[in-house]
Motif scaffolding. Structure first.
Motif, PDB file in Angstrom:
ATOM      1  N   THR A 149       0.808  -1.221   0.000  1.00 30.54           N
ATOM      2  CA  THR A 149       0.000   0.000   0.000  1.00 30.54           C
ATOM      3  C   THR A 149       0.843   1.273   0.000  1.00 30.54           C
ATOM      4  OG1 THR A 149      -0.146  -0.101   2.414  1.00 30.54           O
ATOM      5  CG2 THR A 149      -1.926  -1.126   1.160  1.00 30.54           C
ATOM      6  N   ASN A 150       2.134   1.157   0.275  1.00 27.14           N
ATOM      7  CA  ASN A 150       2.989   2.350   0.343  1.00 27.14           C
ATOM      8  C   ASN A 150       3.798   2.581  -0.939  1.00 27.14           C
ATOM      9  OD1 ASN A 150       2.345   3.283   2.962  1.00 27.14           O
ATOM     10  ND2 ASN A 150       3.616   1.671   3.852  1.00 27.14           N
ATOM     11  N   GLN A 151       3.547   1.793  -1.972  1.00 26.91           N
ATOM     12  CA  GLN A 151       4.352   1.900  -3.188  1.00 26.91           C
ATOM     13  C   GLN A 151       4.256   3.278  -3.844  1.00 26.91           C
ATOM     14  OE1 GLN A 151       3.116  -1.491  -5.559  1.00 26.91           O
ATOM     15  NE2 GLN A 151       4.952  -2.617  -5.008  1.00 26.91           N
ATOM     16  N   GLU A 152       3.038   3.817  -3.938  1.00 30.87           N
ATOM     17  CA  GLU A 152       2.877   5.119  -4.595  1.00 30.87           C
ATOM     18  C   GLU A 152       3.545   6.223  -3.778  1.00 30.87           C
ATOM     19  OE1 GLU A 152      -1.193   5.811  -5.541  1.00 30.87           O
ATOM     20  OE2 GLU A 152      -1.275   4.198  -7.041  1.00 30.87           O
ATOM     21  N   LYS A 153       3.488   6.126  -2.456  1.00 33.12           N
ATOM     22  CA  LYS A 153       4.184   7.103  -1.614  1.00 33.12           C
ATOM     23  C   LYS A 153       5.687   7.013  -1.841  1.00 33.12           C
ATOM     24  CE  LYS A 153       0.750   7.143   2.100  1.00 33.12           C
ATOM     25  NZ  LYS A 153       0.508   6.847   3.549  1.00 33.12           N
ATOM     26  N   ALA A 154       6.187   5.804  -2.004  1.00 31.53           N
ATOM     27  CA  ALA A 154       7.622   5.616  -2.234  1.00 31.53           C
ATOM     28  C   ALA A 154       8.056   6.296  -3.531  1.00 31.53           C
ATOM     29  CB  ALA A 154       7.964   4.129  -2.267  1.00 31.53           C
ATOM     30  N   VAL A 155       7.211   6.196  -4.569  1.00 28.32           N
ATOM     31  CA  VAL A 155       7.521   6.854  -5.846  1.00 28.32           C
ATOM     32  C   VAL A 155       7.587   8.367  -5.651  1.00 28.32           C
ATOM     33  CG1 VAL A 155       6.670   7.339  -8.168  1.00 28.32           C
ATOM     34  CG2 VAL A 155       6.550   5.011  -7.261  1.00 28.32           C
ATOM     35  N   PHE A 156       6.636   8.918  -4.909  1.00 27.91           N
ATOM     36  CA  PHE A 156       6.631  10.364  -4.653  1.00 27.91           C
ATOM     37  C   PHE A 156       7.922  10.800  -3.976  1.00 27.91           C
ATOM     38  CE2 PHE A 156       6.038  13.692  -1.440  1.00 27.91           C
ATOM     39  CZ  PHE A 156       5.701  14.768  -2.250  1.00 27.91           C
ATOM     40  N   TRP A 157       8.313  10.102  -2.906  1.00 26.61           N
ATOM     41  CA  TRP A 157       9.502  10.507  -2.158  1.00 26.61           C
ATOM     42  C   TRP A 157      10.786  10.258  -2.944  1.00 26.61           C
ATOM     43  CZ3 TRP A 157       9.377  13.789   1.621  1.00 26.61           C
ATOM     44  CH2 TRP A 157       8.203  13.937   2.354  1.00 26.61           C
ATOM     45  N   HIS A 158      10.750   9.280  -3.853  1.00 31.90           N
ATOM     46  CA  HIS A 158      11.901   9.079  -4.738  1.00 31.90           C
ATOM     47  C   HIS A 158      12.100  10.319  -5.611  1.00 31.90           C
ATOM     48  CE1 HIS A 158      14.138   6.153  -7.692  1.00 31.90           C
ATOM     49  NE2 HIS A 158      14.846   7.228  -7.406  1.00 31.90           N
ATOM     50  N   TRP A 159      10.990  10.880  -6.107  1.00 31.54           N
ATOM     51  CA  TRP A 159      11.111  12.077  -6.932  1.00 31.54           C
ATOM     52  C   TRP A 159      11.547  13.290  -6.113  1.00 31.54           C
ATOM     53  CZ3 TRP A 159      11.967  12.714 -11.812  1.00 31.54           C
ATOM     54  CH2 TRP A 159      11.619  11.706 -12.696  1.00 31.54           C
ATOM     55  N   VAL A 160      11.160  13.335  -4.855  1.00 26.89           N
ATOM     56  CA  VAL A 160      11.670  14.411  -3.987  1.00 26.89           C
ATOM     57  C   VAL A 160      13.187  14.303  -3.898  1.00 26.89           C
ATOM     58  CG1 VAL A 160      11.712  15.327  -1.635  1.00 26.89           C
ATOM     59  CG2 VAL A 160       9.538  14.600  -2.651  1.00 26.89           C
ATOM     60  N   ALA A 161      13.685  13.088  -3.702  1.00 24.65           N
ATOM     61  CA  ALA A 161      15.137  12.873  -3.646  1.00 24.65           C
ATOM     62  C   ALA A 161      15.788  13.237  -4.972  1.00 24.65           C
ATOM     63  CB  ALA A 161      15.433  11.421  -3.278  1.00 24.65           C
ATOM     64  N   MET A 162      15.108  12.928  -6.085  1.00 22.62           N
ATOM     65  CA  MET A 162      15.650  13.251  -7.409  1.00 22.62           C
ATOM     66  C   MET A 162      15.761  14.755  -7.609  1.00 22.62           C
ATOM     67  SD  MET A 162      16.317  10.580  -9.361  1.00 22.62           S
ATOM     68  CE  MET A 162      16.059  11.209 -11.012  1.00 22.62           C
ATOM     69  N   ILE A 163      14.758  15.494  -7.182  1.00 15.89           N
ATOM     70  CA  ILE A 163      14.776  16.957  -7.330  1.00 15.89           C
ATOM     71  C   ILE A 163      15.913  17.558  -6.503  1.00 15.89           C
ATOM     72  CG2 ILE A 163      13.495  19.076  -6.819  1.00 15.89           C
ATOM     73  CD1 ILE A 163      10.926  17.427  -7.515  1.00 15.89           C
TER      74      ILE A 163
END
Length: 281
Positions: free
Chosen positions: A212-226
């Motif tokens: 259930t946390n997969q989509e949240k993980a994608v969001f925070w990955h993009w925060v790290a990318m930025i």
């Protein structure tokens, strides 16, 4: 001083810790310490963990005064580590018996490497192996280093002296803090891939970046990318647009799939055994 510091950030995972503990005391390399930092668990995790480790002096238990999040907790764990070589192990996961030995040997043979890492084994909730995820050797700061496909994965262990050349783990990050510090380590020193399956990764409902946390993980990955793009003064706008799926397009696909599922031809094909994917739509 121990050769290796195993770092464990715990939040409500004490009920899984027994197998983690057993994998540590079974290590072929015996010169290690384990630092456990509980991030304000709301269950009986601390009580369970303390009972399991009992009076073993190799285990050192600390606690945040309140829940601070994974970024803050892992950053603090590194500051608490006494060893030059440190590696994160989640309390719901485990290591194969020769993991520490192999990682220490690889660090010793690759003095310039700031980070070494291995493959991980996806396991079910009972820690029964299901499949192997292969990592990849990173040689330059290209798209592989962005780690979209887990090119760097656990068991990841760092040299503290090289880690300290970076800004460290970002305490702001709630998930994907590993993506953040993996990229930072790649930016300051070479990294080394160990093509061995050293880490047992348990997939369960409450996993921080699974189910259930997969989509949240994608969001925070993009925060790290930025944040990475700011450090390196590069643009990742085109990369984002290439990988981003607007909600409207996603809903259109779901709508089309729903129409296919309700089609009388699909239902007939399913009854005749011709439409094998029908039950998965």
């Amino acid at each position: 001083m121990s050769k290796f510091s195993v770092l464990i950030a715990n939040y409500n995972n004490g009920h899984f810790f027994e197998e983690c503990y057993q994998s540590l005391i079974a290590q072929t390399e015996t010169d290690w310490e384990t630092i456990i930092l509980d991030d304000g668990s709301t269950d009986k995790s601390l009580e369970i963990i303390k009972k399991i480790v009992e009076n073993d002096p190799r285990f050192k238990i600390h606690q945040n005064g309140e829940n601070k999040g994974i970024g803050y907790t892992k950053k603090k764990l590194i500051s608490l580590a006494e060893s030059e070589i440190c590696g994160f192990l989640d309390p719901d996961d485990a290591l194969v018996p020769h993991a520490l030995e192999i990682v220490l040997k690889t660090h010793s043979e690759n003095k310039e490497a700031g980070l070494v890492y291995s493959n991980l084994v996806f396991c079910d909730e009972n820690l029964k192996p299901q499949s192997v995820h292969k990592a990849k050797q990173i040689t330059e700061l290209d798209q592989s280093y962005y780690n979209f496909k887990g090119e760097i994965s656990s068991f990841a262990a760092l040299k503290k002296s090289i880690y300290e050349k970076t800004a460290g783990i970002d305490p702001f990050l709630k998930i994907a803090e590993d993506k953040d510090w993996y990229m930072k380590m790649c930016e300051v020193a070479p990294v080394k891939y160990i093509d061995e399956d050293l880490y047992l990764y348990r997939v369960h409902q409450n996993g921080i970046s699974t189910t259930t946390n997969q989509e949240k993980a994608v969001f925070w990955h993009w925060v790290a990318m930025i944040k990475m793009s700011e450090r390196r003064n590069i643009s990742i706008e085109d990369l984002f647009l290439e990988r981003y799926v607007p909600k409207s397009k996603y809903e259109q696909v779901l709508y089309k799939l729903d129409r296919v599922k309700k089609s009388r031809w699909a239902k007939l094909g399913d009854k005749l055994g011709l439409f094998k994917l029908f039950k998965h739509l």
